[in-house]
Design an enzyme around this catalytic site. Structure first.
Site, short mmCIF file in Angstrom:
data_model
loop_
_atom_site.label_atom_id
_atom_site.label_comp_id
_atom_site.label_asym_id
_atom_site.label_seq_id
_atom_site.Cartn_x
_atom_site.Cartn_y
_atom_site.Cartn_z
N HIS A 1 37.17 43.54 30.46
CA HIS A 1 37.35 44.99 30.49
C HIS A 1 38.82 45.31 30.25
O HIS A 1 39.66 44.40 30.23
CB HIS A 1 36.88 45.57 31.85
CG HIS A 1 37.60 45.01 33.03
ND1 HIS A 1 37.02 44.21 33.97
CD2 HIS A 1 38.90 45.15 33.41
CE1 HIS A 1 37.90 43.87 34.88
NE2 HIS A 1 39.05 44.43 34.57
P1 TYD Z 1 36.06 43.52 38.42
O1 TYD Z 1 37.36 44.24 38.49
O2 TYD Z 1 35.16 43.80 37.27
O3 TYD Z 1 36.35 41.95 38.51
P2 TYD Z 1 37.14 40.98 37.48
O4 TYD Z 1 38.16 41.78 36.74
O5 TYD Z 1 37.77 39.94 38.34
O6 TYD Z 1 36.09 40.41 36.58
O7 TYD Z 1 35.28 43.76 39.79
C1 TYD Z 1 34.04 43.13 40.08
C2 TYD Z 1 33.28 44.04 41.05
O8 TYD Z 1 34.02 44.22 42.26
C3 TYD Z 1 33.02 45.43 40.48
O9 TYD Z 1 31.72 45.83 40.88
C4 TYD Z 1 34.01 46.33 41.18
C5 TYD Z 1 34.28 45.60 42.49
N1 TYD Z 1 35.67 45.78 42.97
C6 TYD Z 1 35.95 46.66 43.99
O10 TYD Z 1 35.04 47.31 44.55
N2 TYD Z 1 37.24 46.82 44.41
C7 TYD Z 1 38.28 46.14 43.84
O11 TYD Z 1 39.45 46.31 44.24
C8 TYD Z 1 37.97 45.23 42.75
C9 TYD Z 1 39.07 44.46 42.08
C10 TYD Z 1 36.66 45.09 42.36
#
Ligand code: TYD
Length: 134
Positions: A53
């Site tokens: 993303h």
């Molecule tokens: P995401 O940021 O997509 O993870 P990565 O970049 O490591 O692949 O987050 C994964 C899931 O966790 C998504 O459903 C959102 C949630 N999340 C939160 O609720 N709070 C946060 O601070 C973060 C980083 C993620």
């Protein structure tokens, strides 16, 4: 259109003899924004893929605290991949598509972010992201 993608940054490491290791990240010196949120990522499997993303406004500094992993970034073109090892981090400015993979078994990541969590700041579709870059 293409923004400059950040270079790898090194945490300050203080080796405290037999008593351990201190790893330091200071705002301004290592992290060029005010930190509003810190989160940690662990327990990845060998085939895990994270990221995939971009963020509209969020700035992040992603540090590898243990082990190693690979990060690729796209700002209109793919900018190769950086393999981060313990003590190294990378700044992710807004509007950079990033993908993290090839995590070692012991990999432990610490992320410093410029804002609290807002799902509305995420761009999770690569085609939408490419359209928004134009
Ligand atoms: P995401 O940021 O997509 O993870 P990565 O970049 O490591 O692949 O987050 C994964 C899931 O966790 C998504 O459903 C959102 C949630 N999340 C939160 O609720 N709070 C946060 O601070 C973060 C980083 C993620």
């Amino acid at each position: 259109m293409a923004k400059k993608i950040s270079k790898v940054i090194k945490l300050q490491e203080i080796i405290d003899g037999n008593d351990g290791l201190i790893q330091v990240a200071e705002v301004k010196k290592h992290i060029p924004f005010n930190v509003k949120r810190v989160y940690f990522i662990s327990h990845m499997g060998y085939h895990s893929i994270r990221g995939f993303h971009a963020h509209k406004k969020l700035k992040q500094a992603i540090f590898c605290l243990r082990g190693n992993f690979e990060i690729e970034m796209y700002d209109g073109k793919w900018n190769g991949s950086n393999v981060l090892i313990r003590g190294e981090g990378i700044l992710i400015p807004p509007m950079i598509w990033h993908v993290m993979r090839n995590f070692s078994d012991d990999c432990f990541i610490g992320v410093f972010a410029s804002s609290v969590y807002k799902e509305s700041d995420y761009i999770r579709n690569f085609h939408d992201f490419k359209r928004m870059l134009k």
